[in-house]
Design a protein around this motif. Structure first.
Motif, mmCIF file in Angstrom:
data_model
loop_
_atom_site.group_PDB
_atom_site.id
_atom_site.type_symbol
_atom_site.label_atom_id
_atom_site.label_comp_id
_atom_site.label_asym_id
_atom_site.label_seq_id
_atom_site.Cartn_x
_atom_site.Cartn_y
_atom_site.Cartn_z
ATOM 1 N N ALA A 190 0.865 -1.183 0.000
ATOM 2 C CA ALA A 190 0.000 0.000 0.000
ATOM 3 C C ALA A 190 0.895 1.225 0.000
ATOM 4 C CB ALA A 190 -0.908 -0.001 1.224
ATOM 5 N N ASP A 244 1.111 4.590 0.508
ATOM 6 C CA ASP A 244 0.477 5.774 1.091
ATOM 7 C C ASP A 244 1.476 6.925 1.097
ATOM 8 O OD1 ASP A 244 -2.171 4.889 1.544
ATOM 9 O OD2 ASP A 244 -1.476 3.696 3.234
ATOM 10 N N LYS A 257 -11.805 3.721 -2.498
ATOM 11 C CA LYS A 257 -12.777 3.763 -1.381
ATOM 12 C C LYS A 257 -14.073 4.456 -1.843
ATOM 13 C CE LYS A 257 -9.705 3.496 2.665
ATOM 14 N NZ LYS A 257 -8.342 3.720 2.198
ATOM 15 N N HIS A 273 -10.101 -4.786 6.985
ATOM 16 C CA HIS A 273 -9.241 -3.605 7.052
ATOM 17 C C HIS A 273 -9.482 -2.794 8.316
ATOM 18 C CE1 HIS A 273 -8.039 0.422 4.879
ATOM 19 N NE2 HIS A 273 -7.130 0.042 5.775
ATOM 20 N N GLN A 318 -6.312 1.861 13.852
ATOM 21 C CA GLN A 318 -5.150 1.201 14.457
ATOM 22 C C GLN A 318 -4.616 1.983 15.653
ATOM 23 O OE1 GLN A 318 -2.000 -0.282 11.792
ATOM 24 N NE2 GLN A 318 -3.374 0.200 10.116
ATOM 25 N N GLY A 324 -1.764 -2.968 9.769
ATOM 26 C CA GLY A 324 -0.900 -3.555 10.792
ATOM 27 C C GLY A 324 -0.166 -4.805 10.345
ATOM 28 N N GLY A 342 1.539 -1.556 4.276
ATOM 29 C CA GLY A 342 1.823 -0.172 3.926
ATOM 30 C C GLY A 342 3.031 0.332 4.677
ATOM 31 N N GLY A 343 2.785 0.830 5.891
ATOM 32 C CA GLY A 343 3.841 1.432 6.693
ATOM 33 C C GLY A 343 5.041 0.530 6.910
HETATM 34 O O1 LIG Z 1 -5.792 1.697 3.229
HETATM 35 C C1 LIG Z 1 -5.113 2.264 4.040
HETATM 36 C C2 LIG Z 1 -5.547 3.473 4.750
HETATM 37 O O2 LIG Z 1 -6.932 3.568 4.669
HETATM 38 C C3 LIG Z 1 -4.926 4.737 4.176
HETATM 39 O O3 LIG Z 1 -5.116 4.806 2.797
HETATM 40 C C4 LIG Z 1 -3.744 1.757 4.354
HETATM 41 O O4 LIG Z 1 -3.022 1.636 3.172
HETATM 42 C C5 LIG Z 1 -3.819 0.411 5.019
HETATM 43 O O5 LIG Z 1 -4.540 0.555 6.195
HETATM 44 C C6 LIG Z 1 -2.422 -0.153 5.277
HETATM 45 O O6 LIG Z 1 -2.100 0.037 6.612
HETATM 46 P P1 LIG Z 1 -0.634 -0.171 7.184
HETATM 47 O O7 LIG Z 1 -0.050 -1.410 6.563
HETATM 48 O O8 LIG Z 1 -0.842 -0.334 8.663
HETATM 49 O O9 LIG Z 1 0.174 1.053 6.857
#
Ligand SMILES: O=C([C@H](O)CO)[C@H](O)[C@H](O)COP(=O)(O)O
Length: 208
Positions: A6, A8, A61, A134, A140, A166, A186-187
């Motif tokens: 992801a 972001d 979304k 999600h 989170q 997460g 993502g993170g």
């Molecule tokens: O979809 C997400 C969020 O709504 C912001 O766009 C994130 O990409 C998703 O929650 C991934 O999360 P992490 O892996 O905890 O960064």
């Protein structure tokens, strides 16, 4: 199980740089909602042009105008778009109609849905390719958040699902054990000092 990054980040340049580093280790390149809001669907086209062999996931979304929003994203190069599970059934049906017209797919994001198990079954019947169990970035950070709930909801729904929110090198094995088709990170990747090494470690944690 597939691995999805992801992205972001907020600029197309940053997404292209990140994708260039991690593409060898991931199956799906996700353009995060903040990126699409910041840059528009031009970012989707840029990523697809740079990585035509990867599945490109536009995290729209969508909450309304399902067919229209999905159509413009597929036309821009997306292979998968997201619609919110809190949207009405007609919005999901519209997005699925556009997906069929383009030979692409819709994922329903269950962020904020109280009964994820029930809604997962409903939207799968409407034509979603899979659902996303999600927990968003804000959820989170809330007190009492438990990653485990995403896994147990996925198992209980008994439909194809991904897990997002997460996922990291410590949790990815549990995502696979729960039966997810896709783990979304993502993170854990974009915030790492070495995103390629982080993506490689996540890939290595997946049992073939
Ligand atoms: O979809 C997400 C969020 O709504 C912001 O766009 C994130 O990409 C998703 O929650 C991934 O999360 P992490 O892996 O905890 O960064």
């Amino acid at each position: 199980m597939k691995l999805q990054v992801a992205m972001d980040v907020l600029t197309t340049e940053a997404a292209l740089e990140l994708a260039g580093k991690v593409a060898p280790y991931v199956d799906i390149l996700e353009l995060g909602t903040p990126l699409i809001k910041s840059e528009g669907l031009r970012a989707v086209t840029a990523i697809k042009d740079a990585h035509p062999d990867k599945i490109v996931f536009a995290d729209l979304k969508t909450m309304d105008a399902g067919e229209l929003e999905a159509d413009i994203a597929f036309s821009a190069g997306a292979d998968i778009v997201t619609v919110l599970g809190t949207a009405g059934d007609s919005t999901i049906v519209g997005a699925v109609k556009a997906a069929k017209a383009h030979g692409k797919s819709v994922v329903v994001d269950l962020i904020g849905v109280a009964d994820k198990v029930q809604r997962a079954k409903e939207v799968t019947a409407l034509g979603a390719a899979f659902v996303e169990m999600h927990a968003g970035l804000d959820e989170q950070a809330e007190e009492g958040f438990t990653f485990q709930t995403l896994l147990s909801d996925g198992e209980a729904a008994a439909v194809p699902f991904s897990v997002a929110g997460g996922v990291n090198v410590s949790t990815i094995a549990s995502v696979q054990q729960a039966g997810a088709q896709v783990a979304v990170a993502g993170g854990a990747i974009y915030s790492a000092d070495d995103p390629a090494a982080s993506a490689a470690a996540l890939r290595a944690a997946i049992v073939a």
